[in-house]
Design an enzyme around this catalytic site. Structure first.
Site, short mmCIF file in Angstrom:
data_model
loop_
_atom_site.label_atom_id
_atom_site.label_comp_id
_atom_site.label_asym_id
_atom_site.label_seq_id
_atom_site.Cartn_x
_atom_site.Cartn_y
_atom_site.Cartn_z
N ASN A 9 0.82 -1.10 0.12
CA ASN A 9 -0.07 0.07 0.06
C ASN A 9 0.91 1.21 0.02
O ASN A 9 1.42 1.57 0.94
CB ASN A 9 -0.80 -0.06 1.22
CG ASN A 9 -1.84 1.20 1.20
OD1 ASN A 9 -1.71 2.07 0.38
ND2 ASN A 9 -2.41 1.62 2.43
N LYS A 11 0.34 4.33 -0.23
CA LYS A 11 -0.75 5.42 0.16
C LYS A 11 -0.39 6.90 -0.79
O LYS A 11 -0.12 6.51 -1.89
CB LYS A 11 -0.09 5.69 1.60
CG LYS A 11 -0.16 4.37 2.54
CD LYS A 11 0.09 4.70 4.31
CE LYS A 11 -0.12 3.41 4.55
NZ LYS A 11 -0.02 3.51 6.30
N HIS A 95 -9.50 1.18 4.86
CA HIS A 95 -8.27 1.49 5.65
C HIS A 95 -8.64 2.45 6.87
O HIS A 95 -9.21 3.18 6.60
CB HIS A 95 -7.09 1.85 4.65
CG HIS A 95 -5.82 1.89 5.33
ND1 HIS A 95 -5.32 2.80 6.07
CD2 HIS A 95 -4.71 0.96 5.21
CE1 HIS A 95 -4.14 2.43 6.59
NE2 HIS A 95 -3.61 1.55 5.78
N GLU A 97 -6.95 4.82 7.93
CA GLU A 97 -6.84 6.22 7.56
C GLU A 97 -7.99 6.76 6.69
O GLU A 97 -8.18 7.98 7.05
CB GLU A 97 -5.21 6.31 6.68
CG GLU A 97 -4.17 6.13 7.50
CD GLU A 97 -2.95 5.54 6.87
OE1 GLU A 97 -2.04 5.25 7.45
OE2 GLU A 97 -3.00 5.63 5.55
N GLU A 167 -5.37 -4.93 10.48
CA GLU A 167 -4.37 -3.74 11.02
C GLU A 167 -4.76 -3.04 12.18
O GLU A 167 -5.54 -2.22 12.09
CB GLU A 167 -4.32 -2.65 9.79
CG GLU A 167 -3.71 -3.62 8.51
CD GLU A 167 -3.24 -2.49 7.45
OE1 GLU A 167 -2.45 -2.24 7.19
OE2 GLU A 167 -4.04 -1.62 7.40
N GLY A 173 2.35 2.32 10.76
CA GLY A 173 3.43 3.65 10.61
C GLY A 173 4.16 3.96 12.08
O GLY A 173 4.80 4.96 12.01
N SER A 213 3.44 -2.06 10.25
CA SER A 213 4.82 -2.05 10.58
C SER A 213 5.66 -3.35 10.07
O SER A 213 6.53 -3.88 10.71
CB SER A 213 5.35 -1.74 11.70
OG SER A 213 4.75 -0.27 12.06
#
Length: 252
Positions: A9, A11, A95, A97, A167, A173, A213
């Site tokens: 991904n 992003k 996701h 985010e 996730e 991250g 991560s």
């Protein structure tokens, strides 16, 4: 035996020249082993070029989001028909985010999953808890609710084809990674939820990834777990060598 699926991904990263160079370095090096599938999920702008450069290789190209409608007055959105039209095969949905910054909900994730299947796209459905929810011992109940709502109304065959990415939000991250045992425990719980709400067949066949991560240094341990079938990878998927190491781990 379930295949391993490694999805990168990107992003909101890379320029077109970077994206093209990445694919040129990766396309012919991805293992042809049928037990591993490699997917690159890139920004919309680069998808047509990446699809073209990936032709003849084992790399699949995915989008990072889409609208659930086929067309209409939705300024700035991209539809499943548009993605299908340019040769995209996968799409990330829900996701964290997207949920945090763009008001994505379990309801819209479900609508998008249904739309994906209507247009022969494979959804990668993301679920996961916050640090506060984990510390309050709410991980399993929260993830269970997300999974049930995301898959509501899908057929057994569609659930089997769905890729679920667990996730934990606190590990995305941040450099923090759930222990392989913790990751496996939640992935196993997701499988149990599918068994109880869909079928044992679907539970045994559905691919469940871990994300948060993930990098070459920890991928072997994660993939060695009974219920972790791959990884949805952010930062470590941006460099060709790193991405290839992750895919090669899935082929072991």
């Amino acid at each position: 035996m379930r295949k391993k699926v490694i999805a990168g991904n990107w992003k909101m990263n890379k320029l077109k020249a970077d994206a093209d160079q990445f694919m040129e370095q990766v396309a012919d090096k991805v293992p042809s082993d049928e037990q591993v599938e490699a997917i690159v999920c890139a920004p919309y702008l680069y998808l047509p070029s990446l699809v073209e450069k990936a032709k003849g290789s084992k790399v699949k190209i995915g989008a990072q989001n889409m609208h659930f409608e086929e067309e209409g007055a939705y300024t700035g959105e991209v539809s499943p028909t548009m993605l299908k039209d340019i040769g995209v095969t996968h799409v990330i949905l829900g996701h964290s985010e997207r949920r945090e910054y763009f008001a994505e909900t379990d309801e819209t994730v479900n609508k998008k999953a249904k739309a994906a299947f209507q247009h022969e796209l494979t959804p990668i459905v993301c679920v996961g808890e916050t640090l506060e929810q984990r510390e309050a011992n709410e991980t399993k109940s929260h993830v269970e609710s997300q999974v049930k709502q995301a898959l509501e109304g899908l057929t057994e065959d569609q659930v089997v084809e769905t890729i679920i990415a667990y996730e934990p939000i606190w590990a995305i991250g941040t450099g923090k990674t759930a222990s392989s045992e913790d990751a496996n425990e939640v992935c196993a719980h997701i499988r149990q939820v599918i068994k109880s709400t869909v079928s044992e067949k679907a539970a045994k066949q559905v691919v469940i990834q871990y994300g948060g991560s993930v990098k070459p240094a920890n991928i072997d341990e994660l993939l060695g777990q009974s219920d972790v079938d791959g990884a949805l990878v952010g930062g470590a998927s941006l460099e060709p060598d790193s991405f290839l190491q992750l895919v090669e781990a899935g082929a072991k």
